[in-house]
Design a protein around this motif. Sequence first.
Motif, PDB file in Angstrom:
ATOM      1  N   PHE B  33       0.838  -1.187   0.000  1.00 28.06           N
ATOM      2  CA  PHE B  33       0.000   0.000   0.000  1.00 28.06           C
ATOM      3  C   PHE B  33       0.878   1.245   0.000  1.00 28.06           C
ATOM      4  CE2 PHE B  33      -3.773  -2.448   0.788  1.00 28.06           C
ATOM      5  CZ  PHE B  33      -3.286  -3.561   1.454  1.00 28.06           C
ATOM      6  N   LEU B  34       0.407   2.269  -0.720  1.00 25.77           N
ATOM      7  CA  LEU B  34       1.215   3.474  -0.886  1.00 25.77           C
ATOM      8  C   LEU B  34       0.339   4.705  -0.711  1.00 25.77           C
ATOM      9  CD1 LEU B  34       1.605   1.401  -3.656  1.00 25.77           C
ATOM     10  CD2 LEU B  34       3.746   2.656  -3.654  1.00 25.77           C
ATOM     11  N   LEU B  47       4.881   9.378  -1.023  1.00 23.94           N
ATOM     12  CA  LEU B  47       5.060   9.808   0.360  1.00 23.94           C
ATOM     13  C   LEU B  47       5.596   8.691   1.236  1.00 23.94           C
ATOM     14  CD1 LEU B  47       1.978  11.901   1.565  1.00 23.94           C
ATOM     15  CD2 LEU B  47       4.384  12.564   1.623  1.00 23.94           C
ATOM     16  N   ILE B  48       4.854   7.609   1.306  1.00 26.61           N
ATOM     17  CA  ILE B  48       5.185   6.548   2.238  1.00 26.61           C
ATOM     18  C   ILE B  48       4.442   5.282   1.806  1.00 26.61           C
ATOM     19  CG2 ILE B  48       3.293   7.089   3.846  1.00 26.61           C
ATOM     20  CD1 ILE B  48       5.301   6.489   6.155  1.00 26.61           C
ATOM     21  N   SER B  49       5.000   4.130   2.156  1.00 28.59           N
ATOM     22  CA  SER B  49       4.353   2.871   1.801  1.00 28.59           C
ATOM     23  C   SER B  49       4.366   1.922   2.995  1.00 28.59           C
ATOM     24  CB  SER B  49       5.065   2.224   0.614  1.00 28.59           C
ATOM     25  OG  SER B  49       6.409   1.899   0.959  1.00 28.59           O
ATOM     26  N   ILE B  50       3.619   0.834   2.851  1.00 25.46           N
ATOM     27  CA  ILE B  50       3.617  -0.192   3.887  1.00 25.46           C
ATOM     28  C   ILE B  50       3.317  -1.539   3.258  1.00 25.46           C
ATOM     29  CG2 ILE B  50       1.168   0.143   4.495  1.00 25.46           C
ATOM     30  CD1 ILE B  50       2.041  -0.395   7.449  1.00 25.46           C
ATOM     31  N   VAL B  64       1.962   5.661   8.466  1.00 27.30           N
ATOM     32  CA  VAL B  64       0.859   4.922   7.862  1.00 27.30           C
ATOM     33  C   VAL B  64       0.559   3.713   8.752  1.00 27.30           C
ATOM     34  CG1 VAL B  64       2.440   3.693   6.311  1.00 27.30           C
ATOM     35  CG2 VAL B  64       0.004   3.739   5.810  1.00 27.30           C
ATOM     36  N   PHE B  65      -0.735   3.504   8.998  1.00 23.19           N
ATOM     37  CA  PHE B  65      -1.198   2.376   9.794  1.00 23.19           C
ATOM     38  C   PHE B  65      -2.032   1.464   8.900  1.00 23.19           C
ATOM     39  CE2 PHE B  65      -0.023   3.857  13.993  1.00 23.19           C
ATOM     40  CZ  PHE B  65       0.022   5.233  13.859  1.00 23.19           C
ATOM     41  N   LEU B  66      -1.840   0.159   9.056  1.00 21.66           N
ATOM     42  CA  LEU B  66      -2.580  -0.815   8.263  1.00 21.66           C
ATOM     43  C   LEU B  66      -3.326  -1.763   9.201  1.00 21.66           C
ATOM     44  CD1 LEU B  66      -3.301  -2.226   5.578  1.00 21.66           C
ATOM     45  CD2 LEU B  66      -1.159  -3.520   5.802  1.00 21.66           C
ATOM     46  N   ASN B  67      -4.632  -1.889   8.986  1.00 25.15           N
ATOM     47  CA  ASN B  67      -5.458  -2.841   9.717  1.00 25.15           C
ATOM     48  C   ASN B  67      -6.003  -3.837   8.703  1.00 25.15           C
ATOM     49  OD1 ASN B  67      -7.571  -4.246  10.966  1.00 25.15           O
ATOM     50  ND2 ASN B  67      -8.103  -2.522  12.269  1.00 25.15           N
ATOM     51  N   LYS B  68      -5.312  -4.975   8.570  1.00 27.18           N
ATOM     52  CA  LYS B  68      -5.667  -5.942   7.524  1.00 27.18           C
ATOM     53  C   LYS B  68      -7.037  -6.542   7.742  1.00 27.18           C
ATOM     54  CE  LYS B  68      -1.823  -8.353   7.839  1.00 27.18           C
ATOM     55  NZ  LYS B  68      -0.923  -7.432   8.570  1.00 27.18           N
TER      56      LYS B  68
END
Lengths: 109, 112
Positions: B33-34, B47-50, B64-68
Amino acid sequence: NAGVTQTPKFQVLKTGQSMTLQCAQDMNHNSMYWYRQDPGMGLRLIYYSASEGTTDKGEVPNGYNVSRLNKREFSLRLESAAPSQTSVYFCASREKQAFFGQGTRLTVV
Amino acid sequence: DQQVKQNSPSLSVQEGRISILNCDYTNSMFDYFLWYKKYPAEGPTFLISISSIKDKNEDGRFTVFLNKSAKHLSLHIVPSQPGDSAVYFCAASYSSASKIIFGSGTRLSIRP
């Protein structure tokens, strides 16, 4: 330090005319992309190329063709332009993150 | 069918406060994700990725926060600065070489 270069920057076409948008990258990336940006619609993928010699349709491919001429170049062709293709077109290339060109503003009248 | 959704077309935040931009996705196969920032008449800039193996990635003022499980990611900007006023796009892909699908964008305005 060119990155991704798109030509032309601006273009006005009459309905039914054809044109090719050019894109070149100097970062030795395998993947290249063509997007269009319309108000409220974000960036929509037209076509992409995962590597030299391969191309695949994106979300909105109708009315467009592409050519991955070599690793550096990925062109987008409008065979018979329509007013609905008035948009800003962005080319990008990628290894992990995508780098974008400055865009081509196309108006079809 | 939109695979990447940014449900807030616009957001206004006071300078110095936190900006939180949200993004939802529908396809559980996305694994990278970007976030991109775009000024008028310019191309989007990264900007930022994860990666999906992480739940947080930080770079300076940007996190960046990721909630799968919820198929949700968010971008936090702290503190917000006037130069942060731009359109922010969330994007997702299946791998580092596959197609990248973008959301419709959120226009962030930082007010004095």
